[in-house]
Enzyme design. Structure first.
Site, PDB file in Angstrom:
ATOM      1  CB  CYS A   1      38.221  37.940  34.708  1.00  0.00           C
ATOM      2  SG  CYS A   1      38.738  39.553  34.113  1.00  0.00           S
TER       3      CYS A   1
ATOM      4  N   GLY B   1      37.132  38.934  40.726  1.00  0.00           N
ATOM      5  CA  GLY B   1      37.129  40.241  40.085  1.00  0.00           C
ATOM      6  C   GLY B   1      36.090  41.132  40.704  1.00  0.00           C
TER       7      GLY B   1
ATOM      8  CG  ASN C   1      40.201  34.038  34.482  1.00  0.00           C
ATOM      9  OD1 ASN C   1      40.865  34.946  34.958  1.00  0.00           O
ATOM     10  ND2 ASN C   1      40.262  32.804  34.946  1.00  0.00           N
ATOM     11  N   GLY C   2      42.237  35.708  32.345  1.00  0.00           N
ATOM     12  CA  GLY C   2      43.630  35.446  31.983  1.00  0.00           C
ATOM     13  C   GLY C   2      44.294  36.704  31.486  1.00  0.00           C
TER      14      GLY C   2
ATOM     15  CB  CYS D   1      47.914  29.406  38.120  1.00  0.00           C
ATOM     16  SG  CYS D   1      48.358  30.624  39.383  1.00  0.00           S
TER      17      CYS D   1
ATOM     18  CE1 TYR E   1      44.728  35.903  49.172  1.00  0.00           C
ATOM     19  CE2 TYR E   1      44.733  36.348  46.815  1.00  0.00           C
ATOM     20  CZ  TYR E   1      44.443  36.746  48.108  1.00  0.00           C
ATOM     21  OH  TYR E   1      43.860  37.956  48.342  1.00  0.00           O
TER      22      TYR E   1
ATOM     23  CB  SER F   1      43.021  34.005  52.391  1.00  0.00           C
ATOM     24  OG  SER F   1      43.727  35.058  53.011  1.00  0.00           O
TER      25      SER F   1
ATOM     26  CG  ASP G   1      48.441  36.646  55.922  1.00  0.00           C
ATOM     27  OD1 ASP G   1      47.409  36.255  55.339  1.00  0.00           O
ATOM     28  OD2 ASP G   1      48.752  37.849  56.018  1.00  0.00           O
ATOM     29  CG  ASP G   2      46.888  34.896  51.849  1.00  0.00           C
ATOM     30  OD1 ASP G   2      47.495  35.558  51.003  1.00  0.00           O
ATOM     31  OD2 ASP G   2      46.024  35.390  52.598  1.00  0.00           O
TER      32      ASP G   2
ATOM     33  CB  CYS H   1      51.637  36.874  37.578  1.00  0.00           C
ATOM     34  SG  CYS H   1      50.560  35.774  36.645  1.00  0.00           S
TER      35      CYS H   1
ATOM     36  CB  CYS I   1      52.530  28.207  35.836  1.00  0.00           C
ATOM     37  SG  CYS I   1      53.313  29.839  35.735  1.00  0.00           S
TER      38      CYS I   1
ATOM     39  CB  CYS J   1      54.426  34.660  40.927  1.00  0.00           C
ATOM     40  SG  CYS J   1      53.449  33.343  41.676  1.00  0.00           S
TER      41      CYS J   1
END
Length: 526
Positions: free
Chosen positions: A34, A61, A136-137, A275, A281, A322, A384-385, A421, A477, A480
Protein backbone atom coordinates in the site's frame (compact mmCIF):
# COMPACT_ATOMS: atom_id res chain seq x y z
CA UNK A 1 -20.47 1.67 -7.24
CA UNK A 2 -18.30 3.39 -4.68
CA UNK A 3 -18.50 3.85 -0.95
CA UNK A 4 -19.71 7.24 0.11
CA UNK A 5 -19.63 6.96 3.87
CA UNK A 6 -20.39 10.16 5.77
CA UNK A 7 -20.20 10.45 9.53
CA UNK A 8 -21.62 13.21 11.64
CA UNK A 9 -23.56 13.15 14.94
CA UNK A 10 -26.78 12.95 12.92
CA UNK A 11 -25.85 11.12 9.74
CA UNK A 12 -24.22 7.85 8.72
CA UNK A 13 -24.97 6.68 5.18
CA UNK A 14 -23.39 3.86 3.21
CA UNK A 15 -23.74 2.79 -0.39
CA UNK A 16 -23.16 -0.94 -0.65
CA UNK A 17 -20.40 -2.27 -2.88
CA UNK A 18 -20.37 -4.28 -6.07
CA UNK A 19 -18.99 -7.74 -6.37
CA UNK A 20 -15.19 -7.87 -6.70
CA UNK A 21 -13.81 -7.69 -10.21
CA UNK A 22 -10.95 -9.89 -11.38
CA UNK A 23 -7.54 -8.71 -12.48
CA UNK A 24 -6.53 -9.31 -16.04
CA UNK A 25 -3.30 -11.28 -16.01
CA UNK A 26 -1.43 -12.51 -12.92
CA UNK A 27 1.61 -10.29 -12.56
CA UNK A 28 5.11 -11.65 -12.23
CA UNK A 29 6.61 -8.78 -10.26
CA UNK A 30 6.79 -8.44 -6.48
CA UNK A 31 4.03 -6.14 -5.30
CA UNK A 32 4.05 -3.68 -2.44
CA UNK A 33 1.04 -3.64 -0.20
CA UNK A 34 0.00 0.00 0.00
CA UNK A 35 0.74 3.69 -0.14
CA UNK A 36 -0.51 6.09 2.54
CA UNK A 37 -0.92 9.85 2.49
CA UNK A 38 -2.24 12.41 4.94
CA UNK A 39 -2.67 16.18 4.96
CA UNK A 40 -3.71 18.77 7.56
CA UNK A 41 -4.10 22.12 5.84
CA UNK A 42 -6.97 24.52 6.62
CA UNK A 43 -7.84 26.60 3.58
CA UNK A 44 -6.41 24.07 1.13
CA UNK A 45 -8.24 21.60 -1.10
CA UNK A 46 -7.18 18.59 0.96
CA UNK A 47 -9.15 16.06 -1.10
CA UNK A 48 -7.39 17.11 -4.30
CA UNK A 49 -4.00 17.21 -2.55
CA UNK A 50 -4.67 13.64 -1.39
CA UNK A 51 -5.62 12.63 -4.92
CA UNK A 52 -2.32 13.91 -6.31
CA UNK A 53 -0.42 12.37 -3.42
CA UNK A 54 -2.00 8.99 -4.14
CA UNK A 55 -1.27 9.42 -7.84
CA UNK A 56 2.40 9.71 -6.92
CA UNK A 57 2.11 6.55 -4.83
CA UNK A 58 0.09 4.53 -7.36
CA UNK A 59 2.99 2.09 -7.85
CA UNK A 60 2.59 0.94 -4.23
CA UNK A 61 -0.96 -0.35 -4.69
CA UNK A 62 -3.21 -0.76 -7.71
CA UNK A 63 -6.18 -2.76 -6.43
CA UNK A 64 -8.17 -0.04 -4.67
CA UNK A 65 -8.00 3.61 -3.68
CA UNK A 66 -9.77 5.84 -1.20
CA UNK A 67 -9.76 9.22 0.51
CA UNK A 68 -11.26 10.31 3.85
CA UNK A 69 -11.88 13.99 4.62
CA UNK A 70 -12.79 15.73 7.88
CA UNK A 71 -14.25 19.23 8.20
CA UNK A 72 -14.50 19.57 11.96
CA UNK A 73 -17.98 18.07 12.25
CA UNK A 74 -17.98 14.94 10.09
CA UNK A 75 -15.75 12.40 8.33
CA UNK A 76 -16.50 11.42 4.74
CA UNK A 77 -14.91 8.37 3.08
CA UNK A 78 -14.97 7.65 -0.65
CA UNK A 79 -13.29 4.48 -1.92
CA UNK A 80 -13.56 1.79 -4.58
CA UNK A 81 -11.67 -0.93 -6.40
CA UNK A 82 -9.44 0.40 -9.17
CA UNK A 83 -6.67 2.87 -9.87
CA UNK A 84 -6.72 6.34 -8.33
CA UNK A 85 -7.73 7.86 -11.68
CA UNK A 86 -10.55 5.32 -12.02
CA UNK A 87 -11.99 5.88 -8.54
CA UNK A 88 -11.99 9.70 -8.42
CA UNK A 89 -13.10 12.48 -10.72
CA UNK A 90 -13.43 16.25 -10.39
CA UNK A 91 -17.03 16.08 -9.23
CA UNK A 92 -16.27 13.59 -6.46
CA UNK A 93 -13.27 15.54 -5.17
CA UNK A 94 -15.23 18.81 -5.25
CA UNK A 95 -17.87 17.23 -2.99
CA UNK A 96 -15.30 16.49 -0.27
CA UNK A 97 -14.50 19.79 1.52
CA UNK A 98 -12.49 19.84 4.73
CA UNK A 99 -9.19 20.70 6.36
CA UNK A 100 -7.82 17.22 7.13
CA UNK A 101 -7.63 14.13 4.89
CA UNK A 102 -5.97 10.77 4.49
CA UNK A 103 -5.57 8.72 1.32
CA UNK A 104 -4.75 5.12 0.55
CA UNK A 105 -3.93 2.97 -2.48
CA UNK A 106 -4.00 -0.76 -1.84
CA UNK A 107 -2.41 -4.00 -2.82
CA UNK A 108 -3.48 -6.80 -0.50
CA UNK A 109 -1.24 -8.97 1.64
CA UNK A 110 -3.85 -9.70 4.34
CA UNK A 111 -7.42 -10.04 3.14
CA UNK A 112 -8.56 -10.58 -0.43
CA UNK A 113 -9.33 -7.99 -3.10
CA UNK A 114 -12.83 -6.94 -2.12
CA UNK A 115 -14.57 -3.62 -1.72
CA UNK A 116 -14.91 -4.19 2.02
CA UNK A 117 -11.13 -4.46 2.35
CA UNK A 118 -10.40 -1.24 0.46
CA UNK A 119 -9.22 1.66 2.58
CA UNK A 120 -9.40 4.02 4.40
CA UNK A 121 -11.45 1.91 6.77
CA UNK A 122 -14.06 3.75 8.85
CA UNK A 123 -15.25 3.15 12.40
CA UNK A 124 -17.43 5.06 14.85
CA UNK A 125 -16.37 5.51 18.48
CA UNK A 126 -18.65 5.14 21.48
CA UNK A 127 -18.60 8.93 21.74
CA UNK A 128 -20.15 9.17 18.29
CA UNK A 129 -17.09 10.50 16.49
CA UNK A 130 -15.57 8.99 13.36
CA UNK A 131 -12.16 7.38 12.81
CA UNK A 132 -10.70 6.67 9.36
CA UNK A 133 -7.44 4.72 8.94
CA UNK A 134 -5.02 3.69 6.18
CA UNK A 135 -2.24 1.12 6.61
CA UNK A 136 0.92 0.21 4.70
CA UNK A 137 2.66 -2.96 5.85
CA UNK A 138 1.58 -6.27 7.25
CA UNK A 139 1.04 -7.42 10.83
CA UNK A 140 2.18 -10.83 12.00
CA UNK A 141 -0.07 -11.05 15.09
CA UNK A 142 -3.31 -10.41 13.21
CA UNK A 143 -4.99 -13.54 14.60
CA UNK A 144 -4.31 -12.51 18.21
CA UNK A 145 -5.56 -8.99 17.61
CA UNK A 146 -8.64 -10.32 15.83
CA UNK A 147 -9.43 -12.57 18.79
CA UNK A 148 -9.40 -9.52 21.06
CA UNK A 149 -11.60 -7.63 18.62
CA UNK A 150 -14.01 -10.53 18.26
CA UNK A 151 -14.38 -10.92 22.02
CA UNK A 152 -15.24 -7.24 22.20
CA UNK A 153 -17.90 -7.74 19.51
CA UNK A 154 -16.08 -5.58 16.98
CA UNK A 155 -15.90 -7.95 14.00
CA UNK A 156 -18.68 -8.91 11.60
CA UNK A 157 -18.68 -12.39 10.12
CA UNK A 158 -17.91 -12.78 6.44
CA UNK A 159 -21.51 -13.76 5.78
CA UNK A 160 -22.49 -10.24 6.86
CA UNK A 161 -19.95 -8.59 4.60
CA UNK A 162 -17.25 -7.89 7.17
CA UNK A 163 -13.78 -6.77 6.14
CA UNK A 164 -10.99 -9.33 6.49
CA UNK A 165 -7.83 -7.23 6.66
CA UNK A 166 -5.42 -6.61 9.51
CA UNK A 167 -6.02 -2.90 8.89
CA UNK A 168 -9.73 -3.23 9.71
CA UNK A 169 -8.87 -4.96 13.00
CA UNK A 170 -6.53 -2.10 13.91
CA UNK A 171 -9.21 0.46 13.08
CA UNK A 172 -11.79 -1.39 15.14
CA UNK A 173 -9.52 -1.64 18.18
CA UNK A 174 -8.48 2.01 17.86
CA UNK A 175 -12.07 3.25 17.78
CA UNK A 176 -13.00 0.92 20.63
CA UNK A 177 -10.09 2.15 22.74
CA UNK A 178 -11.22 5.74 22.30
CA UNK A 179 -14.46 5.05 24.16
CA UNK A 180 -13.03 6.34 27.45
CA UNK A 181 -10.13 8.42 26.12
CA UNK A 182 -8.94 10.44 23.16
CA UNK A 183 -7.87 8.91 19.83
CA UNK A 184 -4.31 9.89 20.67
CA UNK A 185 -4.39 8.12 24.03
CA UNK A 186 -6.06 5.07 22.51
CA UNK A 187 -3.34 4.93 19.85
CA UNK A 188 -0.57 5.09 22.46
CA UNK A 189 -2.12 2.06 24.16
CA UNK A 190 -2.83 0.09 20.98
CA UNK A 191 0.34 0.67 18.93
CA UNK A 192 2.70 -1.24 21.28
CA UNK A 193 0.49 -4.32 20.85
CA UNK A 194 0.91 -4.42 17.05
CA UNK A 195 3.64 -6.79 15.82
CA UNK A 196 4.95 -6.53 12.28
CA UNK A 197 5.31 -3.74 9.77
CA UNK A 198 2.96 -0.77 9.85
CA UNK A 199 2.90 2.79 8.62
CA UNK A 200 -0.45 4.25 9.62
CA UNK A 201 -2.25 7.45 8.74
CA UNK A 202 -5.50 7.99 10.61
CA UNK A 203 -7.80 10.85 11.50
CA UNK A 204 -10.93 12.04 13.21
CA UNK A 205 -12.97 15.13 12.38
CA UNK A 206 -10.19 17.48 13.50
CA UNK A 207 -6.76 15.83 13.70
CA UNK A 208 -4.30 13.96 11.48
CA UNK A 209 -2.22 11.14 12.99
CA UNK A 210 0.70 9.13 11.64
CA UNK A 211 2.60 6.22 13.19
CA UNK A 212 5.47 3.96 12.17
CA UNK A 213 6.38 0.56 13.62
CA UNK A 214 9.48 0.32 15.87
CA UNK A 215 11.48 -1.35 13.09
CA UNK A 216 10.67 1.25 10.45
CA UNK A 217 10.28 -1.49 7.85
CA UNK A 218 8.29 0.70 5.46
CA UNK A 219 9.13 4.35 4.73
CA UNK A 220 7.07 7.25 6.06
CA UNK A 221 7.97 10.94 5.96
CA UNK A 222 6.74 14.35 7.11
CA UNK A 223 6.47 17.40 4.85
CA UNK A 224 5.56 21.07 5.24
CA UNK A 225 3.06 23.10 3.23
CA UNK A 226 2.67 26.87 3.44
CA UNK A 227 -0.54 26.37 5.39
CA UNK A 228 -0.19 22.89 6.79
CA UNK A 229 1.52 19.53 6.97
CA UNK A 230 1.73 16.36 4.89
CA UNK A 231 2.71 12.77 5.68
CA UNK A 232 3.40 10.24 2.92
CA UNK A 233 4.93 6.86 2.21
CA UNK A 234 7.53 8.45 -0.09
CA UNK A 235 9.11 11.85 -0.61
CA UNK A 236 8.00 11.82 -4.28
CA UNK A 237 4.44 12.41 -3.03
CA UNK A 238 5.63 15.47 -1.11
CA UNK A 239 7.24 16.84 -4.26
CA UNK A 240 4.08 16.48 -6.31
CA UNK A 241 1.88 18.40 -3.83
CA UNK A 242 4.49 21.13 -3.34
CA UNK A 243 5.48 20.17 0.21
CA UNK A 244 9.03 20.53 1.48
CA UNK A 245 10.61 17.51 3.16
CA UNK A 246 10.99 17.95 6.91
CA UNK A 247 12.14 14.55 8.18
CA UNK A 248 11.46 10.84 8.34
CA UNK A 249 8.85 9.81 10.86
CA UNK A 250 10.94 7.81 13.30
CA UNK A 251 10.42 4.12 14.05
CA UNK A 252 8.22 3.81 17.13
CA UNK A 253 6.87 7.37 16.78
CA UNK A 254 3.29 8.70 16.77
CA UNK A 255 2.60 12.16 15.34
CA UNK A 256 -0.56 14.18 15.95
CA UNK A 257 -1.16 17.26 13.79
CA UNK A 258 -3.86 19.84 14.49
CA UNK A 259 -4.31 23.56 15.10
CA UNK A 260 -1.78 23.38 17.96
CA UNK A 261 0.96 22.14 15.62
CA UNK A 262 2.81 18.81 15.47
CA UNK A 263 3.05 16.67 18.60
CA UNK A 264 5.44 13.71 18.77
CA UNK A 265 5.12 10.76 21.14
CA UNK A 266 7.20 7.59 21.49
CA UNK A 267 5.30 4.34 21.92
CA UNK A 268 8.36 2.07 21.48
CA UNK A 269 12.13 2.26 21.31
CA UNK A 270 13.40 2.28 17.72
CA UNK A 271 15.15 -0.80 16.31
CA UNK A 272 15.63 0.20 12.65
CA UNK A 273 15.23 -2.58 10.09
CA UNK A 274 14.27 -0.77 6.89
CA UNK A 275 13.35 -2.91 3.88
CA UNK A 276 16.29 -3.14 1.47
CA UNK A 277 13.88 -4.00 -1.35
CA UNK A 278 12.50 -0.45 -1.17
CA UNK A 279 15.86 0.76 -2.50
CA UNK A 280 16.14 -2.05 -5.04
CA UNK A 281 12.66 -2.09 -6.56
CA UNK A 282 9.62 -0.92 -4.60
CA UNK A 283 10.07 2.82 -4.12
CA UNK A 284 9.99 5.39 -6.90
CA UNK A 285 13.50 6.26 -8.12
CA UNK A 286 12.84 9.96 -7.44
CA UNK A 287 12.19 9.28 -3.75
CA UNK A 288 14.70 9.62 -0.92
CA UNK A 289 14.69 7.12 1.96
CA UNK A 290 16.68 7.78 5.11
CA UNK A 291 18.80 10.35 3.31
CA UNK A 292 19.65 8.10 0.35
CA UNK A 293 18.38 8.75 -3.16
CA UNK A 294 16.68 5.62 -4.48
CA UNK A 295 17.90 6.39 -8.00
CA UNK A 296 21.49 6.75 -6.80
CA UNK A 297 21.23 3.41 -4.99
CA UNK A 298 20.06 1.68 -8.14
CA UNK A 299 22.77 3.22 -10.31
CA UNK A 300 25.36 2.13 -7.73
CA UNK A 301 23.90 -1.39 -7.73
CA UNK A 302 24.49 -1.44 -11.49
CA UNK A 303 28.11 -0.40 -11.05
CA UNK A 304 28.73 -3.05 -8.44
CA UNK A 305 26.92 -5.63 -10.57
CA UNK A 306 29.28 -4.87 -13.46
CA UNK A 307 32.29 -5.43 -11.22
CA UNK A 308 30.90 -8.69 -9.84
CA UNK A 309 29.65 -10.07 -13.17
CA UNK A 310 31.54 -8.59 -16.14
CA UNK A 311 31.03 -9.90 -19.67
CA UNK A 312 32.01 -9.14 -23.27
CA UNK A 313 29.09 -7.47 -25.01
CA UNK A 314 28.17 -4.75 -27.49
CA UNK A 315 25.24 -3.10 -25.74
CA UNK A 316 23.67 -2.73 -22.28
CA UNK A 317 19.88 -2.45 -22.34
CA UNK A 318 17.44 -2.18 -19.43
CA UNK A 319 14.12 -3.90 -18.96
CA UNK A 320 12.13 -0.66 -18.61
CA UNK A 321 11.44 1.06 -16.41
CA UNK A 322 12.64 -0.52 -13.18
CA UNK A 323 15.88 -1.85 -14.69
CA UNK A 324 16.93 1.50 -16.17
CA UNK A 325 19.02 3.02 -13.32
CA UNK A 326 20.96 -0.22 -12.74
CA UNK A 327 21.58 -0.59 -16.49
CA UNK A 328 22.95 2.97 -16.52
CA UNK A 329 25.35 2.07 -13.72
CA UNK A 330 26.36 -1.17 -15.41
CA UNK A 331 27.18 0.66 -18.64
CA UNK A 332 29.13 3.38 -16.82
CA UNK A 333 31.26 0.87 -14.92
CA UNK A 334 31.79 -1.62 -17.76
CA UNK A 335 32.37 0.85 -20.55
CA UNK A 336 29.86 -1.01 -22.72
CA UNK A 337 27.53 1.42 -24.55
CA UNK A 338 24.06 1.94 -23.11
CA UNK A 339 21.11 1.65 -25.45
CA UNK A 340 17.33 1.45 -25.52
CA UNK A 341 16.50 -1.91 -27.01
CA UNK A 342 13.02 -2.37 -25.58
CA UNK A 343 10.02 -0.07 -25.85
CA UNK A 344 7.47 -0.13 -23.06
CA UNK A 345 3.81 0.67 -23.55
CA UNK A 346 3.27 3.26 -20.82
CA UNK A 347 -0.49 2.70 -20.87
CA UNK A 348 -0.44 -0.99 -19.98
CA UNK A 349 -1.14 -1.46 -16.30
CA UNK A 350 -3.55 -3.26 -14.09
CA UNK A 351 -6.98 -3.41 -15.64
CA UNK A 352 -10.31 -4.92 -14.65
CA UNK A 353 -11.12 -5.94 -18.23
CA UNK A 354 -10.55 -9.62 -18.82
CA UNK A 355 -8.44 -10.13 -21.96
CA UNK A 356 -9.37 -12.72 -24.52
CA UNK A 357 -7.31 -15.88 -24.80
CA UNK A 358 -5.70 -14.47 -27.97
CA UNK A 359 -4.52 -11.41 -26.05
CA UNK A 360 -3.32 -13.56 -23.13
CA UNK A 361 -1.07 -15.48 -25.50
CA UNK A 362 0.67 -12.25 -26.46
CA UNK A 363 2.00 -12.18 -22.91
CA UNK A 364 4.91 -9.82 -22.42
CA UNK A 365 4.37 -8.20 -25.85
CA UNK A 366 1.51 -6.25 -24.29
CA UNK A 367 4.11 -4.33 -22.30
CA UNK A 368 7.41 -4.60 -24.20
CA UNK A 369 8.44 -4.62 -27.84
CA UNK A 370 12.03 -4.91 -29.17
CA UNK A 371 13.71 -2.32 -31.35
CA UNK A 372 15.01 -4.74 -33.94
CA UNK A 373 17.39 -2.35 -35.67
CA UNK A 374 19.09 -1.67 -32.32
CA UNK A 375 19.56 -5.25 -31.12
CA UNK A 376 19.97 -7.23 -34.35
CA UNK A 377 23.35 -8.99 -34.36
CA UNK A 378 24.33 -7.53 -30.98
CA UNK A 379 25.68 -9.23 -27.88
CA UNK A 380 23.36 -7.83 -25.21
CA UNK A 381 23.62 -7.28 -21.48
CA UNK A 382 19.99 -7.19 -20.32
CA UNK A 383 19.58 -5.63 -16.85
CA UNK A 384 16.43 -6.38 -14.87
CA UNK A 385 15.50 -5.61 -11.27
CA UNK A 386 14.63 -9.13 -10.10
CA UNK A 387 13.61 -12.62 -11.13
CA UNK A 388 10.58 -14.05 -9.36
CA UNK A 389 9.03 -16.93 -11.30
CA UNK A 390 11.20 -16.46 -14.38
CA UNK A 391 8.24 -16.38 -16.77
CA UNK A 392 8.82 -12.78 -17.81
CA UNK A 393 12.54 -13.25 -18.44
CA UNK A 394 11.97 -16.47 -20.40
CA UNK A 395 9.47 -14.77 -22.71
CA UNK A 396 11.65 -11.68 -23.02
CA UNK A 397 14.75 -13.65 -24.01
CA UNK A 398 12.79 -15.59 -26.60
CA UNK A 399 11.49 -12.32 -28.02
CA UNK A 400 14.99 -10.79 -28.18
CA UNK A 401 16.39 -13.85 -29.96
CA UNK A 402 13.57 -13.71 -32.48
CA UNK A 403 14.52 -10.07 -33.05
CA UNK A 404 18.08 -11.07 -33.93
CA UNK A 405 20.14 -10.75 -30.73
CA UNK A 406 23.40 -12.70 -31.06
CA UNK A 407 23.95 -13.30 -27.33
CA UNK A 408 21.92 -12.43 -24.23
CA UNK A 409 23.65 -11.97 -20.88
CA UNK A 410 21.16 -11.31 -18.08
CA UNK A 411 22.23 -9.28 -15.04
CA UNK A 412 19.90 -8.91 -12.07
CA UNK A 413 20.01 -5.85 -9.79
CA UNK A 414 18.93 -7.79 -6.71
CA UNK A 415 20.00 -10.98 -5.01
CA UNK A 416 17.98 -14.17 -5.62
CA UNK A 417 14.56 -13.95 -3.97
CA UNK A 418 14.35 -17.19 -1.95
CA UNK A 419 12.05 -16.45 0.98
CA UNK A 420 8.55 -15.05 1.51
CA UNK A 421 7.99 -11.60 2.98
CA UNK A 422 5.64 -11.23 5.94
CA UNK A 423 6.10 -7.47 6.28
CA UNK A 424 4.17 -6.04 3.35
CA UNK A 425 5.45 -7.41 0.02
CA UNK A 426 3.45 -10.01 -1.86
CA UNK A 427 5.83 -12.21 -3.83
CA UNK A 428 4.79 -15.31 -5.66
CA UNK A 429 4.34 -18.25 -3.30
CA UNK A 430 7.68 -19.91 -2.40
CA UNK A 431 6.80 -22.94 -4.48
CA UNK A 432 6.74 -20.59 -7.49
CA UNK A 433 9.93 -18.67 -6.64
CA UNK A 434 12.42 -19.92 -9.20
CA UNK A 435 15.39 -19.51 -6.80
CA UNK A 436 13.70 -21.15 -3.80
CA UNK A 437 14.77 -24.57 -2.56
CA UNK A 438 17.97 -24.94 -4.64
CA UNK A 439 20.82 -26.38 -2.60
CA UNK A 440 23.84 -24.38 -3.80
CA UNK A 441 24.29 -20.85 -5.12
CA UNK A 442 26.13 -22.06 -8.20
CA UNK A 443 23.56 -24.74 -8.93
CA UNK A 444 20.74 -22.23 -8.45
CA UNK A 445 22.23 -19.69 -10.88
CA UNK A 446 22.88 -22.35 -13.53
CA UNK A 447 19.41 -23.79 -13.07
CA UNK A 448 17.76 -20.39 -13.47
CA UNK A 449 19.99 -19.57 -16.48
CA UNK A 450 18.89 -22.72 -18.25
CA UNK A 451 15.25 -22.14 -17.32
CA UNK A 452 15.14 -18.65 -18.83
CA UNK A 453 17.39 -19.46 -21.78
CA UNK A 454 20.13 -16.86 -21.21
CA UNK A 455 23.74 -17.25 -22.37
CA UNK A 456 24.89 -16.14 -18.92
CA UNK A 457 23.28 -14.95 -15.70
CA UNK A 458 24.57 -12.92 -12.79
CA UNK A 459 22.88 -11.65 -9.62
CA UNK A 460 24.35 -8.96 -7.40
CA UNK A 461 25.44 -10.37 -4.03
CA UNK A 462 23.56 -9.45 -0.85
CA UNK A 463 26.59 -7.62 0.58
CA UNK A 464 27.08 -5.49 -2.54
CA UNK A 465 23.34 -4.80 -2.82
CA UNK A 466 23.23 -3.56 0.77
CA UNK A 467 26.43 -1.54 0.35
CA UNK A 468 24.82 0.34 -2.56
CA UNK A 469 22.11 1.70 -0.24
CA UNK A 470 24.65 3.50 2.02
CA UNK A 471 22.72 2.15 5.01
CA UNK A 472 24.24 0.16 7.91
CA UNK A 473 23.63 -3.53 7.21
CA UNK A 474 22.37 -4.10 10.75
CA UNK A 475 19.63 -1.52 10.15
CA UNK A 476 18.15 -3.21 7.07
CA UNK A 477 15.79 -6.16 6.60
CA UNK A 478 16.85 -8.52 3.82
CA UNK A 479 14.76 -11.50 4.90
CA UNK A 480 13.43 -12.25 1.40
CA UNK A 481 17.05 -12.77 0.29
CA UNK A 482 18.63 -14.43 3.36
CA UNK A 483 15.72 -15.79 5.41
CA UNK A 484 16.69 -13.80 8.54
CA UNK A 485 13.47 -12.29 9.86
CA UNK A 486 14.00 -9.36 12.27
CA UNK A 487 10.45 -9.49 13.66
CA UNK A 488 9.53 -12.80 15.29
CA UNK A 489 6.94 -14.76 13.37
CA UNK A 490 4.05 -16.56 15.12
CA UNK A 491 2.85 -20.08 14.51
CA UNK A 492 1.90 -21.25 11.04
CA UNK A 493 -1.80 -21.32 11.86
CA UNK A 494 -1.78 -17.64 12.87
CA UNK A 495 -0.42 -16.22 9.62
CA UNK A 496 -1.39 -15.95 6.02
CA UNK A 497 -3.29 -13.71 3.66
CA UNK A 498 -6.55 -15.49 4.47
CA UNK A 499 -6.16 -15.74 8.24
CA UNK A 500 -9.13 -13.48 9.00
CA UNK A 501 -11.26 -14.94 6.24
CA UNK A 502 -10.81 -18.34 7.81
CA UNK A 503 -11.46 -16.93 11.25
CA UNK A 504 -14.67 -15.21 10.21
CA UNK A 505 -15.96 -17.93 7.92
CA UNK A 506 -18.80 -20.03 9.22
CA UNK A 507 -17.11 -23.05 7.59
CA UNK A 508 -14.05 -22.59 9.79
CA UNK A 509 -15.96 -22.70 13.06
CA UNK A 510 -14.15 -25.78 14.35
CA UNK A 511 -10.68 -24.46 13.57
CA UNK A 512 -11.08 -20.71 13.14
CA UNK A 513 -7.44 -19.66 13.08
CA UNK A 514 -6.15 -22.11 10.49
CA UNK A 515 -4.97 -20.37 7.33
CA UNK A 516 -3.59 -22.38 4.47
CA UNK A 517 -0.48 -20.46 3.52
CA UNK A 518 2.23 -21.87 1.29
CA UNK A 519 4.54 -19.01 2.29
CA UNK A 520 4.82 -20.34 5.83
CA UNK A 521 5.85 -23.81 4.71
CA UNK A 522 8.87 -22.27 3.00
CA UNK A 523 10.34 -21.37 6.39
CA UNK A 524 11.09 -25.05 6.95
CA UNK A 525 13.18 -25.33 3.82
CA UNK A 526 16.97 -25.20 4.00
Amino acid sequence: MTELSVHSPNLLADVHPPAPRPDDVPENEPREECGVFGVWAPGEDVAKLSYYGLYALQHRGQEAAGIAVGDGSQVLVFKDLGLVSQVFDEQTLASMPGHVAIGHCRYSTTGSTTWENSQPIFRTTAAGTGVALGHNGNLVNTADLASVAREAGLMASRIHGGATSDSDVVGALLAHGAADSTIEQAAMELLPTLDGAFCLTFMDEHTLYAARDPYGVRPLCLGRLDRGWVVASETAALDIVGASFVREIEPGELLAIDADGVRSSRFAQPTPKGCVFEYVYLARPDSVINGRSVHSSRVEIGRRLAREHPTDADLVIPVPESGTPAATGYAQESGIPYGQGLMKNAYVGRTFIQPSQTIRQLGIRLKLNPLREVIRGKRLVVVDDSIVRGNTQRALIRMLREAGAAEIHVRIASSPVRWPCFYGIDFASPAELIANGMESEQGMVEGVRQAIGADSLGYISIDEMIAATDQPSDQLCSACFDGKYPIDLPTETSMGKAVLEAMLSTTAANDPLVAHNDNVSALRRP
